[in-house]
Design a protein around this motif. Structure first.
Motif, PDB file in Angstrom:
ATOM      1  N   VAL A 256       0.870  -1.169   0.000  1.00 33.70           N
ATOM      2  CA  VAL A 256       0.000   0.000   0.000  1.00 33.70           C
ATOM      3  C   VAL A 256       0.908   1.221   0.000  1.00 33.70           C
ATOM      4  CG1 VAL A 256      -1.649   1.347   1.368  1.00 33.70           C
ATOM      5  CG2 VAL A 256      -1.927  -1.138   1.151  1.00 33.70           C
TER       6      VAL A 256
ATOM      7  N   ILE B 141      -7.218  -2.079   4.389  1.00 32.47           N
ATOM      8  CA  ILE B 141      -6.803  -1.619   3.059  1.00 32.47           C
ATOM      9  C   ILE B 141      -5.821  -2.655   2.529  1.00 32.47           C
ATOM     10  CG2 ILE B 141      -5.712   0.216   1.729  1.00 32.47           C
ATOM     11  CD1 ILE B 141      -6.706   2.179   3.864  1.00 32.47           C
TER      12      ILE B 141
ATOM     13  N   CYS C 109      -2.985  -0.860  -2.951  1.00 29.07           N
ATOM     14  CA  CYS C 109      -3.771   0.375  -3.007  1.00 29.07           C
ATOM     15  C   CYS C 109      -2.854   1.586  -2.946  1.00 29.07           C
ATOM     16  CB  CYS C 109      -4.772   0.429  -1.855  1.00 29.07           C
ATOM     17  SG  CYS C 109      -6.119  -0.751  -2.020  1.00 29.07           S
TER      18      CYS C 109
ATOM     19  N   ILE D  53     -11.488  -2.588   1.890  1.00 33.11           N
ATOM     20  CA  ILE D  53     -11.015  -2.067   0.608  1.00 33.11           C
ATOM     21  C   ILE D  53     -10.120  -3.127  -0.021  1.00 33.11           C
ATOM     22  CG2 ILE D  53      -9.727  -0.226  -0.533  1.00 33.11           C
ATOM     23  CD1 ILE D  53     -10.585   1.594   1.852  1.00 33.11           C
TER      24      ILE D  53
ATOM     25  N   ASN E  76      -5.506  -3.054  -5.012  1.00 33.40           N
ATOM     26  CA  ASN E  76      -5.222  -2.229  -6.188  1.00 33.40           C
ATOM     27  C   ASN E  76      -6.201  -1.096  -6.440  1.00 33.40           C
ATOM     28  OD1 ASN E  76      -2.934  -3.871  -6.784  1.00 33.40           O
ATOM     29  ND2 ASN E  76      -4.339  -5.388  -7.597  1.00 33.40           N
ATOM     30  N   CYS E  77      -6.744  -0.522  -5.397  1.00 32.65           N
ATOM     31  CA  CYS E  77      -7.618   0.638  -5.554  1.00 32.65           C
ATOM     32  C   CYS E  77      -6.786   1.919  -5.486  1.00 32.65           C
ATOM     33  CB  CYS E  77      -8.689   0.657  -4.469  1.00 32.65           C
ATOM     34  SG  CYS E  77      -9.870  -0.694  -4.631  1.00 32.65           S
ATOM     35  N   THR E  78      -7.248   2.958  -6.185  1.00 34.72           N
ATOM     36  CA  THR E  78      -6.559   4.247  -6.204  1.00 34.72           C
ATOM     37  C   THR E  78      -7.506   5.329  -5.717  1.00 34.72           C
ATOM     38  OG1 THR E  78      -5.185   3.563  -8.069  1.00 34.72           O
ATOM     39  CG2 THR E  78      -5.375   5.932  -7.668  1.00 34.72           C
TER      40      THR E  78
ATOM     41  N   ASN F  48      -9.481  -2.940  -7.756  1.00 37.34           N
ATOM     42  CA  ASN F  48      -9.195  -2.123  -8.939  1.00 37.34           C
ATOM     43  C   ASN F  48     -10.162  -0.963  -9.153  1.00 37.34           C
ATOM     44  OD1 ASN F  48      -6.916  -3.750  -9.845  1.00 37.34           O
ATOM     45  ND2 ASN F  48      -8.476  -5.308 -10.200  1.00 37.34           N
TER      46      ASN F  48
END
Length: 163
Positions: A37, A56, A60, A76, A79-81, A119
């Motif tokens: 992260v 998380i 991310c 969460i 690989n979330c932005t 994602n």
């Protein structure tokens, strides 16, 4: 300033940069920040506040920009932005990376008990209300109502959680 609750777990492989502009990065009780992260204070002086018991997952990226608030009990996925910042780009005689940033649209707010799939991308001005589910691969700009299920990209409301 980085404030991490004593019961929070931060992977030694996470990268949390301290702000040079005085932004706060706060990780609440029993929250988990997984490997790989990245927290980057960039594009503004907003704070990153993560509530209690929020996870998380790996990969991310959170740019603090105009600020990010993530509530309690959120999940969460990888690989979330989170990008609460917008570059200026109006001038053709100046490279975009030298034009600075646009005014804030309010940062990003994720309320309590939200599940975010892998994602996803969250842009400045996003508000995800309590209990919402955001499906994998969604791009979110604007508000998602409480207990709404959002699937894919662009944002489409396909149901109400618990209905």
């Amino acid at each position: 300033m980085i404030e991490i609750a004593a019961t929070a777990r931060i992977s030694p492989l996470a990268d949390i940069e301290d702000s040079v502009r005085g932004s706060r990065i706060v990780v609440g009780e029993k929250s988990v920040i997984d490997s790989f992260v990245k927290v980057k204070p960039a594009g503004g002086s907003g704070d990153l506040i993560i509530g209690a018991r929020t996870v998380i997952n790996s990969g991310c990226v959170l740019y603090t920009g105009s600020g990010i608030r993530i509530g309690d009990d959120c999940a969460i996925a990888a690989n979330c932005t989170f990008a609460p910042v917008n570059h200026n780009y109006a001038r053709r005689d100046v490279p975009i990376n030298q034009q600075g940033f646009q005014p804030s649209k309010g940062g990003i707010i994720i309320e309590d008990d939200v599940w975010i799939g892998a994602n996803c991308v969250f842009l400045d001005g996003t508000i995800i209300r309590k209990g919402a589910v955001v499906g994998a691969g969604s791009i979110v700009r604007g508000e998602v109502a409480a207990y709404t299920i959002v699937a894919g990209s662009p944002v489409r409301r396909i149901g109400v959680r618990g209905a």
